[in-house]
Structure formats: C-alpha cells, structure tokens
Design a protein around this motif. Structure first.
Motif: not given
Length: 131
Positions: A66-67, A69-74, A99-100, A105-108
């Motif tokens: 869905l959105h 996720l990048r380095d360091g994201d929890e 969820t980020r 934000e929902p990521a997947a």
C-alpha cells in the motif's frame, strides 16, 4: 483478545531494494516474525511445539503493498488468527497489517492460509487435535 497482537520492527538498510524501498521478500520475513512472537506470547514457543510433535505451516500467502517503507522506518506488524467455527477444519487464516508508526499509514496487508502439521506423519491435523 480484543486487539490484534502487534510487534514493532525497524527497517534496516540492507533490506532495501534498488529503489530504496523495503524489498518485497522482507514483508514475508516481518510477517513470520510477528506470527512467531504472537505464538511465543501465548506460550507456544518453537520448543513447546517441537516437543508436542507439531509445527505451523503456511499454505498460501497474499500480500497487498500500500505505501513504501524506507530505511529507518518503524512499522507495527499485527498478527490476528482467524479460526473457523468448524473445529474439524484443518486450515485457518492469519491476517496481518503493516502500519508505519510515524504517520499511521497502512504499508501492507498480508493474509496467509495456514495449518498445523504432525511432524512425524507430515500431515495437517484437525484444529480439535491442537486446541
């Protein structure tokens, strides 16, 4: 349990693809980690299951991205087991949300069809045999 089990995971740089996003395969790793942590919290460690001659298996997995996720994201990864009403049924679903943490934000979303096998017979067991 009214709320799904959740575990926080921080994206590491070596898990990124060439676009700087979390590589798709790591979503499956994160989901697996959350499921095992949920089992551990319920007292069902690898050792307990192994001594009982049982093991969880995934038969199918479906991921919706869905959105990014990048380095360091929890990311909070949930695990919610959906047991069928029929205890003789051999499969169940595990619904998982990614969820980020920084913005909610929902990521997947990931859904697996899973079961439990008898380690000696290598066959799925009925739910009533497990519970």
């Amino acid at each position: 349990m009214t709320e799904p089990f959740r575990v926080p995971i921080v994206v590491r740089g070596y898990e990124l693809d060439v676009n700087g996003h979390l590589n798709w395969a790591h979503y499956l790793h994160y989901a697996e980690h959350a499921r095992w942590e949920c089992l551990r919290a319920a007292g069902l460690t690898y050792e307990v299951l192994s001594v009982a001659g049982l093991g969880p298996v995934n038969l199918e997995a479906n991921v919706r991205f869905l959105h990014e996720l990048r380095d360091g994201d929890e990311v909070m990864v949930s695990a919610e087991f959906d047991w069928p009403a029929d205890q003789a049924k051999k499969t169940f679903r595990v619904r998982q949300q990614f969820t980020r943490t920084k913005d909610g934000e929902p990521a997947a979303e990931l859904i697996t069809v899973s079961g439990v096998i008898d380690a000696k017979q290598r066959r799925l067991v009925d739910r009533k045999s497990v519970v």
